[in-house]
Every structure is written in C-alpha cells, then in structure tokens.
Motif scaffolding. Sequence first.
Motif, PDB file in Angstrom:
ATOM      1  N   VAL A 294       2.711 -52.284 -13.928  1.00 39.37           N
ATOM      2  CA  VAL A 294       3.486 -53.415 -14.445  1.00 39.37           C
ATOM      3  C   VAL A 294       3.421 -54.591 -13.475  1.00 39.37           C
ATOM      4  O   VAL A 294       3.222 -55.754 -13.880  1.00 39.37           O
ATOM      5  CB  VAL A 294       4.950 -52.995 -14.687  1.00 39.37           C
ATOM      6  N   ALA A 295       3.574 -54.311 -12.190  1.00 45.77           N
ATOM      7  CA  ALA A 295       3.519 -55.387 -11.192  1.00 45.77           C
ATOM      8  C   ALA A 295       2.163 -56.076 -11.212  1.00 45.77           C
ATOM      9  O   ALA A 295       2.071 -57.312 -11.146  1.00 45.77           O
ATOM     10  CB  ALA A 295       3.815 -54.803  -9.804  1.00 45.77           C
ATOM     11  N   ASN A 296       1.123 -55.280 -11.330  1.00 45.55           N
ATOM     12  CA  ASN A 296      -0.227 -55.844 -11.370  1.00 45.55           C
ATOM     13  C   ASN A 296      -0.404 -56.739 -12.600  1.00 45.55           C
ATOM     14  O   ASN A 296      -0.973 -57.845 -12.520  1.00 45.55           O
ATOM     15  CB  ASN A 296      -1.244 -54.706 -11.385  1.00 45.55           C
ATOM     16  N   THR A 297       0.103 -56.261 -13.735  1.00 42.86           N
ATOM     17  CA  THR A 297       0.007 -57.061 -14.962  1.00 42.86           C
ATOM     18  C   THR A 297       0.750 -58.381 -14.824  1.00 42.86           C
ATOM     19  O   THR A 297       0.257 -59.449 -15.250  1.00 42.86           O
ATOM     20  CB  THR A 297       0.588 -56.261 -16.143  1.00 42.86           C
ATOM     21  N   MET A 298       1.920 -58.335 -14.213  1.00 48.76           N
ATOM     22  CA  MET A 298       2.723 -59.548 -14.084  1.00 48.76           C
ATOM     23  C   MET A 298       2.083 -60.534 -13.103  1.00 48.76           C
ATOM     24  O   MET A 298       2.117 -61.760 -13.308  1.00 48.76           O
ATOM     25  CB  MET A 298       4.141 -59.195 -13.630  1.00 48.76           C
ATOM     26  N   VAL A 299       1.497 -60.034 -12.013  1.00 45.68           N
ATOM     27  CA  VAL A 299       0.838 -60.924 -11.049  1.00 45.68           C
ATOM     28  C   VAL A 299      -0.336 -61.643 -11.717  1.00 45.68           C
ATOM     29  O   VAL A 299      -0.519 -62.862 -11.567  1.00 45.68           O
ATOM     30  CB  VAL A 299       0.366 -60.116  -9.822  1.00 45.68           C
ATOM     31  N   ILE A 300      -1.132 -60.869 -12.458  1.00 48.77           N
ATOM     32  CA  ILE A 300      -2.264 -61.479 -13.159  1.00 48.77           C
ATOM     33  C   ILE A 300      -1.770 -62.505 -14.179  1.00 48.77           C
ATOM     34  O   ILE A 300      -2.367 -63.579 -14.360  1.00 48.77           O
ATOM     35  CB  ILE A 300      -3.115 -60.393 -13.839  1.00 48.77           C
ATOM     36  N   SER A 301      -0.649 -62.175 -14.832  1.00 50.50           N
ATOM     37  CA  SER A 301      -0.097 -63.087 -15.827  1.00 50.50           C
ATOM     38  C   SER A 301       0.311 -64.419 -15.184  1.00 50.50           C
ATOM     39  O   SER A 301       0.087 -65.486 -15.761  1.00 50.50           O
ATOM     40  CB  SER A 301       1.118 -62.430 -16.500  1.00 50.50           C
ATOM     41  N   VAL A 302       0.884 -64.345 -13.989  1.00 51.33           N
ATOM     42  CA  VAL A 302       1.291 -65.571 -13.292  1.00 51.33           C
ATOM     43  C   VAL A 302       0.070 -66.431 -12.975  1.00 51.33           C
ATOM     44  O   VAL A 302       0.066 -67.665 -13.165  1.00 51.33           O
ATOM     45  CB  VAL A 302       2.068 -65.222 -12.008  1.00 51.33           C
ATOM     46  N   LEU A 303      -0.995 -65.778 -12.520  1.00 50.31           N
ATOM     47  CA  LEU A 303      -2.217 -66.528 -12.175  1.00 50.31           C
ATOM     48  C   LEU A 303      -2.838 -67.162 -13.410  1.00 50.31           C
ATOM     49  O   LEU A 303      -3.345 -68.290 -13.357  1.00 50.31           O
ATOM     50  CB  LEU A 303      -3.220 -65.585 -11.498  1.00 50.31           C
ATOM     51  N   GLU A 304      -2.838 -66.442 -14.524  1.00 51.39           N
ATOM     52  CA  GLU A 304      -3.476 -66.958 -15.735  1.00 51.39           C
ATOM     53  C   GLU A 304      -2.655 -68.063 -16.399  1.00 51.39           C
ATOM     54  O   GLU A 304      -3.188 -68.854 -17.171  1.00 51.39           O
ATOM     55  CB  GLU A 304      -3.663 -65.814 -16.734  1.00 51.39           C
ATOM     56  N   ARG A 305      -1.346 -68.115 -16.105  1.00 52.87           N
ATOM     57  CA  ARG A 305      -0.472 -69.064 -16.820  1.00 52.87           C
ATOM     58  C   ARG A 305       0.033 -70.176 -15.894  1.00 52.87           C
ATOM     59  O   ARG A 305       1.132 -70.671 -16.065  1.00 52.87           O
ATOM     60  CB  ARG A 305       0.695 -68.295 -17.443  1.00 52.87           C
ATOM     61  N   ARG A 306      -0.789 -70.533 -14.929  1.00 53.23           N
ATOM     62  CA  ARG A 306      -0.377 -71.604 -14.026  1.00 53.23           C
ATOM     63  C   ARG A 306      -0.159 -72.912 -14.790  1.00 53.23           C
ATOM     64  O   ARG A 306       0.729 -73.706 -14.485  1.00 53.23           O
ATOM     65  CB  ARG A 306      -1.410 -71.787 -12.921  1.00 53.23           C
ATOM     66  N   GLY A 307      -1.012 -73.167 -15.778  1.00 51.10           N
ATOM     67  CA  GLY A 307      -0.836 -74.385 -16.555  1.00 51.10           C
ATOM     68  C   GLY A 307       0.503 -74.420 -17.271  1.00 51.10           C
ATOM     69  O   GLY A 307       1.209 -75.443 -17.282  1.00 51.10           O
ATOM     70  N   GLU A 308       0.875 -73.298 -17.867  1.00 52.13           N
ATOM     71  CA  GLU A 308       2.163 -73.206 -18.567  1.00 52.13           C
ATOM     72  C   GLU A 308       3.323 -73.394 -17.593  1.00 52.13           C
ATOM     73  O   GLU A 308       4.302 -74.105 -17.882  1.00 52.13           O
ATOM     74  CB  GLU A 308       2.283 -71.840 -19.257  1.00 52.13           C
ATOM     75  N   ILE A 309       3.182 -72.766 -16.405  1.00 51.79           N
ATOM     76  CA  ILE A 309       4.254 -72.886 -15.408  1.00 51.79           C
ATOM     77  C   ILE A 309       4.386 -74.343 -14.946  1.00 51.79           C
ATOM     78  O   ILE A 309       5.489 -74.901 -14.842  1.00 51.79           O
ATOM     79  CB  ILE A 309       3.965 -71.956 -14.214  1.00 51.79           C
ATOM     80  N   GLY A 310       3.237 -74.981 -14.665  1.00 45.91           N
ATOM     81  CA  GLY A 310       3.274 -76.369 -14.227  1.00 45.91           C
ATOM     82  C   GLY A 310       3.871 -77.289 -15.286  1.00 45.91           C
ATOM     83  O   GLY A 310       4.646 -78.211 -14.978  1.00 45.91           O
TER      84      GLY A 310
END
Length: 401
Positions: A294-310
């Motif tokens: 789960v942690a690995n999935t969430m870390v990857i999700s953060v990296l892939e969604r940088r545009g959304e976060i910004g």
Amino acid sequence: MSSGTGRDLVPGRLTWADLLRVGASGLRTRPGRVVLSALGIALGVATMVSVVGISSSSRARLLDELDRLGTNLLIVTPGRTLFGAAAALPERSVAMAAGIGPVTSASATGDTGGSVRRTDAIPRERTGGLAVRAASPDLPTTLQTRVERGVWLNRATGAQRAVVLGAVAARRLGVGNVGEQVWIGGQWWTVVGVLAPSPLAPEIDRSVLTGFEAARTHLGFDGHPTTLYTRSADEAVGDVREVLPRTVNPENPEEVEVSRPSDALVAKAAADGAFTGLLLGLGGVALLVGGVGVANTMVISVLERRGEIGLRRSLGATRGQVRAQFLAESLLLSGAGGAAGTMLGTLVTIGYAAVGDLPAVVPPWALAGGAGAALLVGTVAGIYPAMRAARMSPTLALGTA
C-alpha cells in the motif's frame, strides 16, 4: 494573505464526505494497481481471521466434548516400588474404590500380555500396537463410551472366548462385522461388539477387551487390574483423588498413581492456543507485507499526480487538505482490503467447520481486530506519501508534472 477589500481569504473546509469522495476518485483512476495492493492486505487479514476462527471452532468442539464426557473421571495406575520394580494393584482394588462414598462408578482393565492377530497366518510379532485386556462389566458406563456395533460383554460372554474391540483395534484388524473371529493366544475368539471412540481413555481404542474370567481361564491372566477408572460427584473429585491411593492399596499407597484425563484435554486446548499464536504471527507478517504494498502504491501515486497536487495547491488547497486527501486514499485502500479479508477469513472458517463437522465459531474480536489492523496498517503506510505530497511546492509540482 489578504484581499483587496481588506478581508482575509479563508480556504474552504473539506468535510468527511468530501474527503471520501476525493480519496475514492483517486483510487478509481488506477483500478488494477488498487486491486493488487488491496489483495496483499486482504490475504493478511484473511489469514488472521481464518486462523483464529479455525482454532476457536476446534476448541469449541473439544470443550463441548469435555462437557459431555465430564471432568470427574479419575484413572488409577500402579507406579513403581521402592526398588524401581513395577508395582501391582490388588485384585480387590475395584471393589475398594467403589466403596468410597462419592464414587458413583468404578471399573478396571487388566493387561493380559496376550497379542491379537487377524488370523493365525500372521506373524506373532505383528501386533499392530494393540493390547488384549480383561475388562469389568461396567467399563462402558464408567467411561461413558457407547457400543457402536453389537453388544458389550455380559456375565455369560465374559466367561467365554468373546471379545469387544476398541475403535482403533477394529480398524487395524479389519473387522467390520460382529461375529467375525480374531486369533488370540493360539485360539479363535469371537467378536461380539465394537466400541465407539473413547476420548478420555484412548488406550481403550487400541484394546481388544474380554472378560476377567475368560482372561484367567484362556490366557493365564493373574487377575490384577492394571488400570482402574472411577467416576464421582463433581464437587468431591478432589477429595476422592486424595483418598484413592490409600483406599485401593492400603499397604503401599505410594505405589499408586492417580491422574485426571480431562486435564490432558484442557492442556491440549492450551497447546492449540499456543499454535494459534504462531500462525497469527505469520498472518501479521502477511499483513505487514500488504502494508508495504500500500505504501509503495501511494508513493507512486504521489509522483504520478504532481500536476494534480500543484493545481490544487494553486487553487488554494492547504497542505493539510492535500495530506488528508492522500491519507484518505490509503485508508480506503486498506479498508477495502480489510473488508475483503474479513469476509474471506470467515468463509474459510465456515468451510473448514462444515468439512470437519465442527461448530463454526468466529470470535467478534477477531473480525474487529482484522479490520482494525488493516486500518492501522493503512494509516502507517499512508503517512509518508501524504506528507510528501503536502510538502510539494505548487510551482515546482506544476513545473515537473
């Protein structure tokens, strides 16, 4: 930050419903990865719930059996003499034990030293671990063991070459019907009955039983009991246990040993509990591995969604709201895995109980514990990715998206 009118701009607040909706939308965009990550949590929780459920079902069956058989059975056996030789119980020990006030039933068996074979063509040394024992007429009553086929020994058959087989003895000898014959002491003996299993006296299951009189006449038995069984009032079991050695062997009470077979069953239940602890540890390891997924999935999700976060940060979302969004995603992911694992563990327990003819028991604390463990793992696994997402600068996140 202040507006042109002089009023401070306050970021909009996310309600719990908003958090759930935002978190679920993040999971819906990557269904395949979500399923695989939740599968790890589900397997860990299912292992823990099923291990507890199967152990509880087996223990419930054991305790039910113990309640049915009672805990007031005492077994008396001869110990050792002062010089280390094998002691013997007096021939009248059964009658003396039956004379104790609270004793409601007493019976005995005596080892004849004979061997039993299916036919005389089988070598003598191939005994199959079976013993030939003389038995008192009321032995099934004392042990509360029923006769599965045929009849028990009576005054007439107890004096003749007739035997009753224990459950294991019948299976090992291959005797399926009453009236068949077995070879004991160079003579044919007729099987008149087969006993059901006797949980409190497993030695009876591996015995071929005949009457005391027949054993003396045909097998040279000396008449000394080697095992004595007593039943007494529940409240008096401790007192009976104290007086039994002096009663059955007044001259040498130190050569008498008294045991309570129900204690062995209780110990067996405790041993099962220890084994359950070991398996629960394995389930915990599986759950930990699922949490890493789960942690690995969430870390990857953060990296892939940088545009959304910004973009969200540029539109006014606070660091806390971004952190809460990713933490909610992690909790939803682990919660779904925990729910699936709880359901799977319950189904495994029900299936095992149905196959083994056991009462299906899944303790409520196991269900709550499985779900709670999944949420705890999800929280721990989501903290780092959520903090990492919250720390992202809006311009940097948009620039690297």
